[in-house]
Design an enzyme around this catalytic site. Structure first.
Site, PDB file in Angstrom:
ATOM      1  N   THR A 118       0.823  -1.208   0.000  1.00 58.48           N
ATOM      2  CA  THR A 118       0.000   0.000   0.000  1.00 58.48           C
ATOM      3  C   THR A 118       0.859   1.262   0.000  1.00 58.48           C
ATOM      4  OG1 THR A 118      -1.502   1.315   1.372  1.00 58.48           O
ATOM      5  CG2 THR A 118      -0.135  -0.249   2.526  1.00 58.48           C
ATOM      6  N   TYR A 142      -1.584   0.083  10.206  1.00 53.93           N
ATOM      7  CA  TYR A 142      -1.914  -0.615   8.951  1.00 53.93           C
ATOM      8  C   TYR A 142      -0.722  -0.530   7.991  1.00 53.93           C
ATOM      9  CZ  TYR A 142      -3.704  -1.104   4.204  1.00 53.93           C
ATOM     10  OH  TYR A 142      -3.851  -1.456   2.880  1.00 53.93           O
TER      11      TYR A 142
HETATM   12  N1  LIG Z   1      -8.762  -0.937  -1.248  1.00 53.19           N
HETATM   13  C1  LIG Z   1      -7.694  -0.178  -1.390  1.00 53.19           C
HETATM   14  O1  LIG Z   1      -7.791   0.998  -1.802  1.00 53.19           O
HETATM   15  C2  LIG Z   1      -6.327  -0.717  -1.061  1.00 53.19           C
HETATM   16  C3  LIG Z   1      -5.220   0.137  -1.156  1.00 53.19           C
HETATM   17  C4  LIG Z   1      -3.955  -0.354  -0.862  1.00 53.19           C
HETATM   18  C5  LIG Z   1      -3.794  -1.691  -0.515  1.00 53.19           C
HETATM   19  N2  LIG Z   1      -4.875  -2.492  -0.403  1.00 53.19           N
HETATM   20  C6  LIG Z   1      -4.672  -3.893  -0.028  1.00 53.19           C
HETATM   21  O2  LIG Z   1      -5.297  -4.735  -0.965  1.00 53.19           O
HETATM   22  C7  LIG Z   1      -5.806  -5.913  -0.330  1.00 53.19           C
HETATM   23  C8  LIG Z   1      -7.258  -6.089  -0.715  1.00 53.19           C
HETATM   24  O3  LIG Z   1      -7.990  -4.932  -0.357  1.00 53.19           O
HETATM   25  P1  LIG Z   1      -9.560  -4.842  -0.601  1.00 53.19           P
HETATM   26  O4  LIG Z   1      -9.924  -3.418  -0.714  1.00 53.19           O
HETATM   27  O5  LIG Z   1      -9.968  -5.797  -1.657  1.00 53.19           O
HETATM   28  O6  LIG Z   1     -10.068  -5.349   0.821  1.00 53.19           O
HETATM   29  P2  LIG Z   1     -11.218  -6.391   1.204  1.00 53.19           P
HETATM   30  O7  LIG Z   1     -11.449  -6.260   2.652  1.00 53.19           O
HETATM   31  O8  LIG Z   1     -12.380  -6.230   0.289  1.00 53.19           O
HETATM   32  O9  LIG Z   1     -10.500  -7.779   0.872  1.00 53.19           O
HETATM   33  C9  LIG Z   1      -9.662  -8.440   1.792  1.00 53.19           C
HETATM   34  C10 LIG Z   1     -10.120  -9.867   1.877  1.00 53.19           C
HETATM   35  O10 LIG Z   1      -9.283 -10.569   2.802  1.00 53.19           O
HETATM   36  C11 LIG Z   1     -10.106 -11.448   3.550  1.00 53.19           C
HETATM   37  N3  LIG Z   1      -9.433 -11.728   4.831  1.00 53.19           N
HETATM   38  C12 LIG Z   1      -9.222 -10.879   5.870  1.00 53.19           C
HETATM   39  N4  LIG Z   1      -8.575 -11.502   6.854  1.00 53.19           N
HETATM   40  C13 LIG Z   1      -8.348 -12.777   6.427  1.00 53.19           C
HETATM   41  C14 LIG Z   1      -7.726 -13.902   7.007  1.00 53.19           C
HETATM   42  N5  LIG Z   1      -7.198 -13.875   8.246  1.00 53.19           N
HETATM   43  N6  LIG Z   1      -7.692 -15.051   6.293  1.00 53.19           N
HETATM   44  C15 LIG Z   1      -8.229 -15.124   5.044  1.00 53.19           C
HETATM   45  N7  LIG Z   1      -8.852 -14.086   4.455  1.00 53.19           N
HETATM   46  C16 LIG Z   1      -8.905 -12.920   5.141  1.00 53.19           C
HETATM   47  C17 LIG Z   1     -11.407 -10.703   3.736  1.00 53.19           C
HETATM   48  O11 LIG Z   1     -12.500 -11.554   4.042  1.00 53.19           O
HETATM   49  C18 LIG Z   1     -11.559 -10.011   2.383  1.00 53.19           C
HETATM   50  O12 LIG Z   1     -12.306 -10.778   1.466  1.00 53.19           O
HETATM   51  C19 LIG Z   1      -5.562  -5.733   1.148  1.00 53.19           C
HETATM   52  O13 LIG Z   1      -4.414  -6.456   1.523  1.00 53.19           O
HETATM   53  C20 LIG Z   1      -5.319  -4.244   1.298  1.00 53.19           C
HETATM   54  O14 LIG Z   1      -4.479  -3.952   2.384  1.00 53.19           O
HETATM   55  C21 LIG Z   1      -6.137  -2.036  -0.678  1.00 53.19           C
END
Ligand SMILES: NC(=O)c1ccc[n+]([C@@H]2O[C@H](COP(=O)([O-])OP(=O)(O)OC[C@H]3O[C@@H](n4cnc5c(N)ncnc54)[C@H](O)[C@@H]3O)[C@@H](O)[C@H]2O)c1
Length: 328
Positions: A118, A142
């Site tokens: 991120t 985070y």
């Molecule tokens: N959304 C953004 O703008 C953004 C920006 C930078 C980085 N990210 C990173 O991208 C990734 C996905 O983000 P997103 O927006 O799709 O989030 P999201 O919450 O929609 O997806 C994350 C998924 O991980 C699953 N999860 C959480 N804990 C878990 C565990 N212990 N075991 C198995 N599954 C687990 C959740 O159920 C969820 O489906 C994350 O790692 C996040 O940090 C997202």
């Protein structure tokens, strides 16, 4: 079958990556505990296994049964604000969970990985466009949890021969242009879906945190990248990792190279939804960097990746199309 393990594949970004993987002839094996994901976000052609990345036995059985060629690791907790009140939970899921996954990968000799990092690893910077040489200096747990995982991965590359790419996404936004997937975080904390939900529910007020930042209108500036472009970046990164013959670790920014302030996003959402939003101006929120905008040079040079969706209006319009049909 060319299988790719997608942890967190039932979430927002993961579900779009699964659609791309299928288009490219891969079979996604989604491993997700559904704390924040949705089973119906996983495409029918993908394999779905419900499980937690902190449980090694569960992961081991996935590697043993499916022998994935590589891993795209998205699973984790994502809400920076929540990490300010529950840091331990973020280190447990994001750091311990990742370590358990890497141990399982090593055991089953699956050493190619694309990791969801991120822009929150950067914190505040004097530069407008941030490149990967900028110091890692997260302002919240985070961001720190992701920076720690990057460090662990770099060691796995050096010591255990992993080939890993950490994609440092800026703000993912939009929805599948064909309407098959979109953003459904619960509770929602991201600005664009919050504005669209407020417009859809005609009257729900929006909170704007901080109006005295050193930005042109005093509100925070972020770089919004279309989730479809983000999914393309994963395919390019996956192919890069699978081609690499030497152990390698790279951190790569993925953004749109354009910053938009909170107020600019609100105005665009008003225009697209044709709805006037009520705004509550509030104090700054702890842990928010004032500006995060990506420099994409490395992604262009190394992966040949550039965003197709360059106009924020298109990105928000796709999110609105999904929001209008969704039950939110
Ligand atoms: N959304 C953004 O703008 C953004 C920006 C930078 C980085 N990210 C990173 O991208 C990734 C996905 O983000 P997103 O927006 O799709 O989030 P999201 O919450 O929609 O997806 C994350 C998924 O991980 C699953 N999860 C959480 N804990 C878990 C565990 N212990 N075991 C198995 N599954 C687990 C959740 O159920 C969820 O489906 C994350 O790692 C996040 O940090 C997202």
């Amino acid at each position: 079958m060319k299988k790719i393990l997608v942890t967190g594949g039932a979430g927002f970004i993961g579900s779009h990556i699964c659609l791309k993987l299928l288009e490219k002839g891969y079979t996604p094996v989604v491993f997700d505990n559904l704390t924040n994901g949705h089973p119906d976000a996983v495409p029918d052609e993908a394999i779905f296994i419900q499980g937690d990345i902190r449980k090694k036995k569960a992961l081991d059985s996935v590697f043993a049964a499916h022998s994935p060629l590589a891993v795209i690791h998205l699973a984790g907790l994502i809400e920076a604000g929540q990490s300010m009140s529950s840091p331990g939970l973020f280190y447990d899921v994001n750091v311990t969970g990742s370590q358990v996954l890497f141990a399982s990968m090593q055991q089953y000799d699956c050493k190619k990985i694309v990791f969801s990092s991120t822009a929150a690893v950067y914190g505040n910077s004097e530069k407008y466009l941030i490149d990967e040489s900028e110091p890692v200096c997260p302002t919240n747990p985070y961001g720190r949890s992701k920076a720690i995982v990057e460090t662990i991965l770099a060691d796995y590359c050096k010591i255990h021969g992993f080939r890993a790419l950490a994609l440092r996404y800026f703000n993912a936004a939009g929805a599948d242009p064909a309407g098959r997937a979109g953003e459904r975080h619960e509770p929602e904390t991201h600005l664009i879906p919050l504005c669209l939900m407020a417009a859809k529910n005609n009257g729900r007020a929006m909170s704007v945190f901080g109006t005295d930042y050193p930005t042109p209108d005093g509100t925070c500036v972020r770089d919004y990248v279309h989730v479809d472009d983000l999914a393309d970046a994963h395919i390019a990164a996956l192919q890069y990792a699978m081609k690499a013959t030497d152990p390698a670790f790279e951190q790569i920014n993925i953004g749109r190279e354009e910053g938009s302030s909170v107020l600019e996003v609100l105005k665009l959402c008003e225009k697209i939804t044709n709805c006037r939003l009520k705004i509550n101006f509030k104090e700054r929120r702890a842990g928010d960097p004032y500006r995060l905008v990506s420099h994409n040079e490395k992604a262009k040079n190394l992966l040949g990746w550039e965003p197709k969706f360059t106009d924020l209006e298109d990105i928000i319009s796709h999110a609105w199309k999904f929001m209008e049909q969704a039950d939110r």
